[in-house]
Design a protein around this motif. Structure first.
Motif, PDB file in Angstrom:
ATOM      1  N   PHE A  56       0.905  -0.875  -0.026  1.00  0.00           N
ATOM      2  CA  PHE A  56       0.379   0.429  -0.248  1.00  0.00           C
ATOM      3  C   PHE A  56       0.982   1.201  -0.244  1.00  0.00           C
ATOM      4  N   ASP A  57       2.098   1.305   0.485  1.00  0.00           N
ATOM      5  CA  ASP A  57       2.974   2.125   0.193  1.00  0.00           C
ATOM      6  C   ASP A  57       4.041   2.238  -0.989  1.00  0.00           C
ATOM      7  N   LYS A  58       3.937   1.204  -1.440  1.00  0.00           N
ATOM      8  CA  LYS A  58       4.442   1.215  -2.703  1.00  0.00           C
ATOM      9  C   LYS A  58       4.181   1.810  -3.768  1.00  0.00           C
ATOM     10  N   LEU A  59       2.889   1.107  -4.010  1.00  0.00           N
ATOM     11  CA  LEU A  59       2.200   0.667  -5.369  1.00  0.00           C
ATOM     12  C   LEU A  59       1.544   2.010  -5.931  1.00  0.00           C
ATOM     13  N   ARG A  60       1.724   2.656  -6.713  1.00  0.00           N
ATOM     14  CA  ARG A  60       1.319   4.385  -7.027  1.00  0.00           C
ATOM     15  C   ARG A  60       0.799   3.957  -8.844  1.00  0.00           C
ATOM     16  N   ALA A  61      -0.250   4.633  -9.196  1.00  0.00           N
ATOM     17  CA  ALA A  61      -1.861   4.711 -10.338  1.00  0.00           C
ATOM     18  C   ALA A  61      -0.847   4.319 -11.311  1.00  0.00           C
ATOM     19  N   GLY A  62      -1.417   3.380 -12.555  1.00  0.00           N
ATOM     20  CA  GLY A  62      -0.740   3.110 -13.277  1.00  0.00           C
ATOM     21  C   GLY A  62       0.722   1.823 -12.703  1.00  0.00           C
ATOM     22  N   ASP A  63       1.044   1.344 -12.229  1.00  0.00           N
ATOM     23  CA  ASP A  63       2.122   0.698 -11.503  1.00  0.00           C
ATOM     24  C   ASP A  63       1.078  -1.151 -11.505  1.00  0.00           C
ATOM     25  N   THR A  64       1.362  -2.046 -12.065  1.00  0.00           N
ATOM     26  CA  THR A  64       1.000  -3.618 -12.364  1.00  0.00           C
ATOM     27  C   THR A  64       1.260  -4.497 -10.823  1.00  0.00           C
ATOM     28  N   LEU A  65       0.306  -4.881 -10.099  1.00  0.00           N
ATOM     29  CA  LEU A  65       0.836  -5.520  -9.031  1.00  0.00           C
ATOM     30  C   LEU A  65       0.341  -7.295  -9.342  1.00  0.00           C
ATOM     31  N   VAL A  66       1.309  -8.183  -9.624  1.00  0.00           N
ATOM     32  CA  VAL A  66       1.047  -9.535 -10.412  1.00  0.00           C
ATOM     33  C   VAL A  66       0.957 -10.623  -8.852  1.00  0.00           C
ATOM     34  N   VAL A  67       0.656 -11.770  -9.010  1.00  0.00           N
ATOM     35  CA  VAL A  67       0.116 -12.008  -7.851  1.00  0.00           C
ATOM     36  C   VAL A  67      -0.682 -13.668  -8.373  1.00  0.00           C
ATOM     37  N   ARG A  68       1.100 -14.275  -7.470  1.00  0.00           N
ATOM     38  CA  ARG A  68      -0.385 -15.685  -8.137  1.00  0.00           C
ATOM     39  C   ARG A  68      -1.289 -16.702  -8.521  1.00  0.00           C
ATOM     40  N   TRP A  69      -2.433 -15.850  -7.349  1.00  0.00           N
ATOM     41  CA  TRP A  69      -4.241 -15.867  -7.497  1.00  0.00           C
ATOM     42  C   TRP A  69      -4.340 -15.402  -6.486  1.00  0.00           C
ATOM     43  N   VAL A  70      -5.988 -14.319  -6.198  1.00  0.00           N
ATOM     44  CA  VAL A  70      -6.263 -14.064  -5.869  1.00  0.00           C
ATOM     45  C   VAL A  70      -6.443 -13.955  -4.013  1.00  0.00           C
ATOM     46  N   ASP A  71      -6.003 -14.821  -3.594  1.00  0.00           N
ATOM     47  CA  ASP A  71      -5.791 -15.494  -2.521  1.00  0.00           C
ATOM     48  C   ASP A  71      -4.929 -15.056  -1.331  1.00  0.00           C
ATOM     49  N   ARG A  72      -3.730 -14.390  -2.261  1.00  0.00           N
ATOM     50  CA  ARG A  72      -2.598 -13.768  -2.056  1.00  0.00           C
ATOM     51  C   ARG A  72      -2.468 -13.004  -1.334  1.00  0.00           C
ATOM     52  N   LEU A  73      -4.238 -11.911  -1.547  1.00  0.00           N
ATOM     53  CA  LEU A  73      -4.057 -10.743  -1.565  1.00  0.00           C
ATOM     54  C   LEU A  73      -5.061 -10.532  -0.638  1.00  0.00           C
ATOM     55  N   GLY A  74      -5.425 -11.567   0.392  1.00  0.00           N
ATOM     56  CA  GLY A  74      -6.062 -11.281   1.644  1.00  0.00           C
ATOM     57  C   GLY A  74      -6.845 -13.180   2.452  1.00  0.00           C
ATOM     58  N   ARG A  75      -7.184 -12.737   3.683  1.00  0.00           N
ATOM     59  CA  ARG A  75      -7.639 -13.768   4.554  1.00  0.00           C
ATOM     60  C   ARG A  75      -8.859 -14.501   4.123  1.00  0.00           C
ATOM     61  N   ASN A  76      -9.686 -14.010   3.594  1.00  0.00           N
ATOM     62  CA  ASN A  76     -11.006 -14.350   3.547  1.00  0.00           C
ATOM     63  C   ASN A  76     -11.758 -13.188   1.820  1.00  0.00           C
ATOM     64  N   TYR A  77     -12.426 -13.311   1.655  1.00  0.00           N
ATOM     65  CA  TYR A  77     -13.779 -12.480   0.906  1.00  0.00           C
ATOM     66  C   TYR A  77     -13.511 -11.311   0.932  1.00  0.00           C
ATOM     67  N   GLU A  78     -13.393 -10.812   2.340  1.00  0.00           N
ATOM     68  CA  GLU A  78     -13.968  -9.663   2.693  1.00  0.00           C
ATOM     69  C   GLU A  78     -12.882  -9.038   2.743  1.00  0.00           C
ATOM     70  N   ASP A  79     -11.729  -9.038   2.350  1.00  0.00           N
ATOM     71  CA  ASP A  79     -10.109  -8.782   2.776  1.00  0.00           C
ATOM     72  C   ASP A  79     -10.119  -8.724   1.398  1.00  0.00           C
ATOM     73  N   VAL A  80     -10.078  -9.796   0.708  1.00  0.00           N
ATOM     74  CA  VAL A  80      -9.573  -9.459  -0.913  1.00  0.00           C
ATOM     75  C   VAL A  80     -10.059  -8.773  -1.506  1.00  0.00           C
ATOM     76  N   THR A  81     -11.915  -8.739  -1.404  1.00  0.00           N
ATOM     77  CA  THR A  81     -12.499  -7.921  -2.316  1.00  0.00           C
ATOM     78  C   THR A  81     -12.685  -6.778  -1.769  1.00  0.00           C
ATOM     79  N   SER A  82     -11.822  -6.196  -0.951  1.00  0.00           N
ATOM     80  CA  SER A  82     -11.965  -4.654   0.335  1.00  0.00           C
ATOM     81  C   SER A  82     -10.598  -4.759  -0.707  1.00  0.00           C
ATOM     82  N   ASN A  83      -9.199  -5.147  -0.166  1.00  0.00           N
ATOM     83  CA  ASN A  83      -7.760  -4.604  -1.014  1.00  0.00           C
ATOM     84  C   ASN A  83      -8.023  -4.415  -2.644  1.00  0.00           C
TER      85      ASN A  83
END
Length: 210
Positions: A56-83
């Motif tokens: 959240f500190d590093k990413l800026r508009a125009g950047d691309t965030l790559v993840v293996r799958w969306v589950d990397r970005l939160g602990r559950n449905y609410e966390d993943v969708t919010s992030n």
């Protein structure tokens, strides 16, 4: 505009390098890697992980965030969708290595936004369902092994000893930080954090292994 890989690993058979190699093999050009090691994806929200906070500190508009799958970005449905929604509102595009999904943070078209948001919800729900199914299957397997031989299943062997727990507790009471404790005792900061979070459980785990 940077392309940043976020890699979360929580078990011994996962590595950051493995996730980076998968991304490179899928054709991604990675400029930087932000990692979280030894962090449970099912219990720790993204914003409470050291690497997650860095994103959240590093990413800026125009950047691309790559993840293996969306589950990397939160602990559950609410966390993943919010992030994910917060990232796309920042103008960050999210891409997954598996299935090459793209959540475009640059689009201003209302219809494309609606389709994107629907896909975010569907993918996050699928990721949580899969994680819960895997967890239930593991619990069922553990229970079965315990019924067959109560002494056979002890859980994962701890990477620390009773003496190390004693020392962690002593240093914590003295106000020493987690990073410094790990350096002094020879444990990772994540291991020290797990001991700190539940000292009785740490002692119990060591006792099960004699």
């Amino acid at each position: 505009m940077a392309i940043i890989l976020y890699a979360r690993v929580s078990t011994a058979d996962q590595t950051v390098d493995h996730q980076k190699d998968q991304a490179l093999a899928a054709g991604f050009q990675i400029d930087d890697v932000v990692e979280d090691t030894g962090v449970s994806g099912l219990s720790v929200p993204l914003k409470e992980r050291p690497g997650g906070r860095r994103l959240f500190d590093k990413l800026r508009a125009g950047d691309t965030l790559v993840v293996r799958w969306v589950d990397r970005l939160g602990r559950n449905y609410e966390d993943v969708t919010s992030n994910i929604r917060q990232f796309v509102e920042m103008g960050v595009t999210i891409r997954t290595v598996i299935n090459n999904m793209t959540f475009d943070g640059q689009t201003n078209d209302p219809m494309q936004k609606a389709i994107r948001d629907a896909m975010i919800s569907f993918m996050a729900a699928s990721a949580q369902a899969q994680a819960e199914a895997t967890k239930l299957a593991a619990k069922a397997g553990h229970a079965h092994r315990k019924r067959i031989d109560p002494e056979a299943y002890k859980g994962r062997k701890p990477s620390y000893s009773k003496d190390q727990i004693d020392r962690v507790v002593e240093l914590l009471e003295a106000g020493t930080g987690v990073n410094e404790i790990g350096r002094q005792i020879g444990l990772t900061k994540f291991t020290v954090s797990r001991i700190k979070a539940d000292v009785p459980a740490a002692y119990a785990r060591v006792a099960r292994w004699g």
